[in-house]
Design an enzyme around this catalytic site. Structure first.
Site: not given
Ligand code: AGP
Length: 610
Positions: A2, A27, A75, A100-101, A483, A487, A490, A506, A605
């Site tokens: 948010c 975000r 959000w 927010n929260g 990673e 990606k 996501e 395994h 974000k």
């Molecule tokens: C990565 O592409 C993400 N959007 C997500 O995993 C991100 O790395 C994670 O939320 C941690 O965020 P930060 O690095 O701002 O703490």
């Protein structure tokens, strides 16, 4: 997640609020709204599900204007994505709230407020804030005192901004667990959840601390700590570029940020490494004295930042002789863990505001760690302010939800940390000079690697209609495979899993068929022959592979294996180099699939709630 923007001015603030929301779009959000105290004394509100532009169009078609206002991108956490659940929330057409929260005790608050006669018009936890403040105002308190009393009844996390129709000259804000920053103008003041929102109107900021409540008028900002005592908080001049939010000619922020990596890595290294080693005090004053005593490192992070930590563990143990554990913050914070003697706690975060990472830091500070270091991209963020030492990654604003340049600068930072800790722990001279030389070559190698884009675009074509995929790597390339898988899922919504390739037999071998592409990262290192055996295991079962390999690794492409050559690089920087083709692969797959690359569905974000 948010986003919040608020303003108290003499001029009409509608454009400031909408521009602020647009700057927070990165975000992640699913609806947006604005509330204004109009000059005729009315409180007006416009909300829309979908993009901020839809809200902006609705505002343009209305008569709405006002010099005090609040706005929000939501959000969804409690309650679906509907206009009724979008913020601002009202109480009795008098109080307006953005938040927010999460108010964790909202159910009991809701019951109590319903008994008092309040009628709820949304499914959100936030509406309890509006009614609780209204209830306090009814008892004759001013807005500041009403908010101070109300927050005592909230459990959970909030960054909230509240307006009262009866008192249009001010907003009152409260922070606990969700960041808020006050922007100082000339004869006007602002509030936001992220300084990015306010850069067009000011560069002077006050970051609120945990428990702070502040009253903001056009000319005054009065801050009170969690005990209600007046406090002064430092005014910080922001050096973030105003236009950091532009795409710079690229189709998406993500692509721009992928291509920025050679530059930002160069920035991250600048004045930190010399021809022969690490410059003194690069981790801040007192860091070298702390590092002399470090015998163990505990790394905590989430998502991509966690993958940076996992990669760092290989380096710290291999080169610096320091034992290292890495854990996901949301796990670490809810289990009892043993603190090793002389342990350094390291948090990693692009945003510096990730709720779980921040909570883990706070918990760890009470658990006997020798010191805490954060590796972070946002100056002034909560992690930076609350850690003993802070190392800035200098990646610049990262707008795409999928983290790219933040990750490679985090890895660059960890190679420098490896040098710093290794120096105190008998690092081999050859390792030290090898890492230094590799770091010097890194920006140019990244540029060279980005030039292989064309081959990856073709590969993405073959990939885009698949539903599942497997990423394989060994050693310090295993976290890079993780990673790469993150990606892809996501931004392209293709199911992707990563395995250390030695684990194939395994279990995951059972998944292999010609519908499940297997992506392999294969630098020319001491594990190459082992990796080649794993590749043969996949081939023997009819798997289709895409191998990103050092040109000297001697992989022969055939119909079951596409080989994409990656420039040769020194071992210490190989994880950074091999990250780039995986970022590009997921980008081009997402492009073909037509997903929302920069704001993938359901994601935010900066994850400022648990
Ligand atoms: C990565 O592409 C993400 N959007 C997500 O995993 C991100 O790395 C994670 O939320 C941690 O965020 P930060 O690095 O701002 O703490």
């Amino acid at each position: 997640m948010c986003g919040i923007v608020g303003a108290v001015a003499e001029r009409n603030v509608v454009e400031i609020l909408l521009e602020g929301l647009k700057r927070l779009e990165y975000r992640g959000y699913d609806s947006a709204g604005v509330a204004l105290l109009q000059s005729d004394g009315n409180l007006t509100r416009i909300r829309r599900t979908g993009k901020v532009q839809e809200l902006a169009d609705a505002v343009a078609n209305s008569e709405a204007l006002g010099s005090t206002g609040i706005a929000h991108t939501r959000w969804a956490t409690h309650g679906g994505v509907t206009e009724a659940n979008a913020h601002p929330h009202f109480s009795s057409e008098r109080v307006a709230v953005v938040h927010n929260g999460i108010i964790e005790n909202y159910v009991s608050l809701r019951n109590q407020l319903t008994e008092k006669g309040y009628r709820f018009t949304s499914d959100t936890d936030t509406e309890t804030i509006a009614h609780t403040v209204h209830e306090e105002l009814k008892s004759g308190k001013n807005l500041l005192n009403a908010v101070q009393s109300a927050v005592n009844t909230f459990h959970g996390a909030y960054g909230t901004v509240i307006m009262d129709k009866e008192d249009p000259s001010r907003v009152v804000v409260a922070r606990s667990g969700s960041p808020l920053v006050i922007g100082l103008g000339l004869g006007e003041n602002f509030i936001a959840s992220d300084q990015m929102a306010l850069l067009p109107v000011t560069r002077r900021f006050i970051f609120l601390e945990e428990g702070d409540v502040a009253e903001i008028t056009r000319r005054t900002v009065d801050i009170f700590d969690k005990h209600g005592a007046p406090v002064e908080r430092e005014v910080v001049e922001s050096n973030i570029e105003h236009d950091a939010g532009d795409k710079g000619g690229y189709r998406h922020y993500m692509l721009k940020e992928i291509h920025e990596q050679p530059t930002v890595v160069r920035n991250a290294l600048q004045q930190r490494i010399t021809e022969t080693g690490l410059a003194p005090d690069v981790f801040g004053e007192g860091a070298d004295a702390i590092f002399k005593q470090v015998k163990h490192v505990q790394i905590i992070a989430c998502g991509t930042s966690y993958h940076a930590g996992m990669t760092a563990r290989y380096w710290l143990e291999q080169y610096a002789n320091v034992s290292c554990n890495v854990e996901i913050a949301s796990e670490f914070r809810y289990r009892k863990s043993v603190v090793h003697p002389n342990s350094l706690l390291i948090t990693i975060s692009q945003s510096g505001e990730t709720a779980d990472t921040l909570a883990a830091l706070r918990l760890a500070k009470e658990s006997g760690y020798m010191s805490s270091l954060t590796i972070c991209n946002v100056p002034g963020s909560s992690l930076v302010r609350e850690s003993d030492l802070a190392f800035m990654t200098r990646a610049g604003a990262e707008i795409g939800v999928a983290s790219t340049k933040a990750f490679t600068t985090q890895l660059t930072a960890f190679l420098m940390l490896t040098l710093a800790l290794g120096k105190e722990n008998g690092m081999l001279e050859s390792d030290e000079s090898g890492i230094v030389a590799a770091l010097h070559s890194l920006p140019a190698k990244l540029e060279e690697t980005l030039a292989i884009t064309n081959g990856i675009e073709d590969l993405a074509e073959e990939f885009a209609d698949k539903n599942h995929s497997l990423f394989l790597g060994r050693g310090d390339q295993y976290p890079i495979a993780m990673e790469g898988a993150l990606k892809l899922k996501e931004i392209s919504y293709i199911h992707a899993e990563a395995y250390a390739s030695g684990e194939l037999k395994h279990g995951p071998l059972a998944l292999i068929d010609d519908e499940m592409p297997v992506i392999v990262v294969a630098p020319n290192n001491e594990l190459l022959e082992k990796l080649k055996s794993n590749v043969e295991e996949v081939r023997a079962r009819g798997g289709i592979m895409y191998v990103f390999a050092d040109k000297d690794a001697a992989f022969e492409g055939d119909e079951s294996m596409r080989v994409i050559n990656v420039p040769h690089c020194d071992s210490p920087i190989a994880p950074i180099i091999y990250t780039l083709p995986l970022q590009l692969l997921s980008y081009y797959v997402a492009l073909i699939k037509g997903t929302d690359v920069d704001q993938p569905r359901n994601l935010a974000k900066s994850v400022t709630v648990e």
